[in-house]
Design an enzyme around this catalytic site. Structure first.
Site, PDB file in Angstrom:
ATOM      1  N   LYS A  94       0.834  -1.217   0.000  1.00 30.72           N
ATOM      2  CA  LYS A  94       0.000   0.000   0.000  1.00 30.72           C
ATOM      3  C   LYS A  94       0.863   1.259   0.000  1.00 30.72           C
ATOM      4  O   LYS A  94       0.628   2.188  -0.754  1.00 30.72           O
ATOM      5  CB  LYS A  94      -0.910   0.053   1.239  1.00 30.72           C
ATOM      6  CG  LYS A  94      -1.943  -1.040   1.321  1.00 30.72           C
ATOM      7  CD  LYS A  94      -2.916  -0.796   2.458  1.00 30.72           C
ATOM      8  CE  LYS A  94      -2.327  -0.767   3.846  1.00 30.72           C
ATOM      9  NZ  LYS A  94      -1.864  -2.038   4.372  1.00 30.72           N
TER      10      LYS A  94
ATOM     11  N   ARG B  74     -10.818   1.117   7.856  1.00 29.98           N
ATOM     12  CA  ARG B  74     -10.566  -0.299   8.142  1.00 29.98           C
ATOM     13  C   ARG B  74     -11.721  -0.965   8.859  1.00 29.98           C
ATOM     14  O   ARG B  74     -11.659  -2.168   9.112  1.00 29.98           O
ATOM     15  CB  ARG B  74      -9.316  -0.427   9.015  1.00 29.98           C
ATOM     16  CG  ARG B  74      -8.049  -0.680   8.211  1.00 29.98           C
ATOM     17  CD  ARG B  74      -6.869  -0.390   9.106  1.00 29.98           C
ATOM     18  NE  ARG B  74      -5.787  -1.278   8.975  1.00 29.98           N
ATOM     19  CZ  ARG B  74      -4.526  -0.869   8.701  1.00 29.98           C
ATOM     20  NH1 ARG B  74      -4.260   0.386   8.500  1.00 29.98           N
ATOM     21  NH2 ARG B  74      -3.568  -1.731   8.664  1.00 29.98           N
TER      22      ARG B  74
ATOM     23  N   ARG C 293      10.430  -7.752   6.341  1.00 27.91           N
ATOM     24  CA  ARG C 293      10.410  -6.295   6.192  1.00 27.91           C
ATOM     25  C   ARG C 293      11.307  -5.631   7.242  1.00 27.91           C
ATOM     26  O   ARG C 293      11.316  -6.034   8.400  1.00 27.91           O
ATOM     27  CB  ARG C 293       8.951  -5.867   6.392  1.00 27.91           C
ATOM     28  CG  ARG C 293       8.629  -4.499   6.007  1.00 27.91           C
ATOM     29  CD  ARG C 293       7.182  -4.407   5.598  1.00 27.91           C
ATOM     30  NE  ARG C 293       6.244  -4.470   6.727  1.00 27.91           N
ATOM     31  CZ  ARG C 293       4.958  -4.164   6.590  1.00 27.91           C
ATOM     32  NH1 ARG C 293       4.478  -3.794   5.429  1.00 27.91           N
ATOM     33  NH2 ARG C 293       4.148  -4.253   7.628  1.00 27.91           N
TER      34      ARG C 293
ATOM     35  N   ARG D 158       9.758  -3.500  12.318  1.00 32.36           N
ATOM     36  CA  ARG D 158       8.655  -2.761  12.922  1.00 32.36           C
ATOM     37  C   ARG D 158       8.164  -3.543  14.137  1.00 32.36           C
ATOM     38  O   ARG D 158       8.135  -4.767  14.102  1.00 32.36           O
ATOM     39  CB  ARG D 158       7.506  -2.643  11.910  1.00 32.36           C
ATOM     40  CG  ARG D 158       7.430  -1.307  11.254  1.00 32.36           C
ATOM     41  CD  ARG D 158       6.440  -1.292  10.127  1.00 32.36           C
ATOM     42  NE  ARG D 158       5.079  -1.672  10.509  1.00 32.36           N
ATOM     43  CZ  ARG D 158       4.008  -1.449   9.728  1.00 32.36           C
ATOM     44  NH1 ARG D 158       4.145  -0.862   8.564  1.00 32.36           N
ATOM     45  NH2 ARG D 158       2.800  -1.811  10.118  1.00 32.36           N
TER      46      ARG D 158
ATOM     47  N   ARG E 113      -3.189  -9.194  13.110  1.00 27.66           N
ATOM     48  CA  ARG E 113      -3.530  -8.227  12.067  1.00 27.66           C
ATOM     49  C   ARG E 113      -4.256  -8.898  10.903  1.00 27.66           C
ATOM     50  O   ARG E 113      -5.191  -8.323  10.337  1.00 27.66           O
ATOM     51  CB  ARG E 113      -2.267  -7.515  11.570  1.00 27.66           C
ATOM     52  CG  ARG E 113      -1.803  -6.470  12.564  1.00 27.66           C
ATOM     53  CD  ARG E 113      -0.324  -6.253  12.506  1.00 27.66           C
ATOM     54  NE  ARG E 113       0.085  -5.485  11.375  1.00 27.66           N
ATOM     55  CZ  ARG E 113       1.330  -5.500  10.886  1.00 27.66           C
ATOM     56  NH1 ARG E 113       2.234  -6.279  11.415  1.00 27.66           N
ATOM     57  NH2 ARG E 113       1.637  -4.735   9.888  1.00 27.66           N
TER      58      ARG E 113
HETATM   59  P1  AMP Z   1      -0.407   0.154   8.887  1.00 31.67           P
HETATM   60  O1  AMP Z   1       0.911   0.831   8.777  1.00 31.67           O
HETATM   61  O2  AMP Z   1      -1.423   0.705   7.945  1.00 31.67           O
HETATM   62  O3  AMP Z   1      -0.284  -1.340   8.812  1.00 31.67           O
HETATM   63  O4  AMP Z   1      -0.967   0.491  10.361  1.00 31.67           O
HETATM   64  C1  AMP Z   1      -0.256   0.097  11.499  1.00 31.67           C
HETATM   65  C2  AMP Z   1      -1.189  -0.015  12.709  1.00 31.67           C
HETATM   66  O5  AMP Z   1      -1.795   1.269  12.958  1.00 31.67           O
HETATM   67  C3  AMP Z   1      -2.357  -0.973  12.538  1.00 31.67           C
HETATM   68  O6  AMP Z   1      -2.008  -2.325  12.780  1.00 31.67           O
HETATM   69  C4  AMP Z   1      -3.324  -0.408  13.572  1.00 31.67           C
HETATM   70  O7  AMP Z   1      -2.934  -0.762  14.905  1.00 31.67           O
HETATM   71  C5  AMP Z   1      -3.128   1.088  13.419  1.00 31.67           C
HETATM   72  N1  AMP Z   1      -4.039   1.629  12.392  1.00 31.67           N
HETATM   73  C6  AMP Z   1      -3.680   2.214  11.199  1.00 31.67           C
HETATM   74  N2  AMP Z   1      -4.762   2.600  10.516  1.00 31.67           N
HETATM   75  C7  AMP Z   1      -5.835   2.262  11.277  1.00 31.67           C
HETATM   76  C8  AMP Z   1      -7.247   2.376  11.122  1.00 31.67           C
HETATM   77  N3  AMP Z   1      -7.795   2.928  10.020  1.00 31.67           N
HETATM   78  N4  AMP Z   1      -8.039   1.906  12.111  1.00 31.67           N
HETATM   79  C9  AMP Z   1      -7.535   1.358  13.221  1.00 31.67           C
HETATM   80  N5  AMP Z   1      -6.211   1.210  13.438  1.00 31.67           N
HETATM   81  C10 AMP Z   1      -5.368   1.641  12.482  1.00 31.67           C
END
Ligand code: AMP
Length: 225
Positions: A14, A89, A123, A156, A167
């Site tokens: 993404k 999400r 990663r 990470r 996740r």
């Molecule tokens: P990402 O980098 O998009 O994988 O986001 C990392 C983490 O941030 C996720 O695993 C969630 O804990 C939190 N997060 C990011 N976007 C959202 C969202 N739209 N709703 C809830 N938690 C989020």
């Protein structure tokens, strides 16, 4: 003005594909995960609220996410539009978003869970400048060191096998219904992200109707259905 949402499970690319589209179409790339990580790294109040939830692989609560996204979009620095990554999400977030914004397309990056596991566990992230690496096909020149700033490459905090399983579960339970909402509105294009980066980016542009001379069409139907 173009407004896109990009969705996909962790490791589906993404961030990479949003940045390529943002660069060429003058869009602002808004990544909710990056906003949270920025706050965690700087030990802000928001960072303290989300750190443990993120590390466990769970989703941050809808109220907090909606306020962060609302504040970010209210900055209105997106003159040519935006591409929002990692949001919505949950069904509630999708309803909140659709109340305020019309969207031109939802880019759904599809990757099977087995490939997600392989990619995510490989990663790495530079602790200095945040540059992304992948020990499968995007390795640094010097092992463990960033090519750009020489910083240490780290994992990470949420890229552990346990957090990844959480996740994936969260994604299938809470985010798949969001895709269904968007599909009903005929916004979604789905792209298989197993081929290489260039092929995937081209497939996204083809399906969105973006040519080298600009955008031809705005909404496309999910051709995989
Ligand atoms: P990402 O980098 O998009 O994988 O986001 C990392 C983490 O941030 C996720 O695993 C969630 O804990 C939190 N997060 C990011 N976007 C959202 C969202 N739209 N709703 C809830 N938690 C989020």
């Amino acid at each position: 003005m173009r407004k896109y949402v990009i969705m996909g499970v962790q490791g589906s690319g993404k961030g990479t594909h949003s940045q390529l589209l943002a660069r060429d179409l003058d869009l602002v790339h808004i990544s909710v995960g990056d906003i949270f990580r920025w706050n965690v790294q700087r030990h802000t109040k928001l960072g303290a609220l989300v750190r443990r939830i993120m590390a466990s692989g769970e989703l941050v609560g809808d109220d907090l996410v909606e306020s962060v996204v609302g504040d970010r979009l209210a900055q209105h620095d997106w003159n040519y539009g935006f591409i929002i990554d990692g949001f919505p999400r949950t069904v509630r977030q999708a309803e909140f978003f659709l109340e305020s914004y019309d969207i031109d397309g939802v880019i759904h990056l599809h990757l099977p869970d087995s490939e997600v596991r392989r990619r995510v566990l490989a990663r790495r992230l530079c602790a200095g400048c945040g540059m992304d690496y992948n020990l499968i096909d995007n390795t640094p020149t010097v092992e463990g060191r960033c090519d750009v700033c020489g910083g240490e490459l780290i994992r990470r905090e949420d890229d552990t096998p346990h957090a990844l399983e959480v996740r994936l579960r969260e994604y299938h339970e809470k985010t798949n219904p969001v895709l269904d909402i968007f599909r009903r509105k005929e916004y979604v294009i789905t792209v298989d992200t197993r081929p290489d980066k260039e092929q995937v980016q081209q497939a996204i542009r083809d399906k969105l109707g973006i040519s080298s001379t600009g955008l031809k069409t705005t909404k496309s139907q999910d051709e995989t259905r």
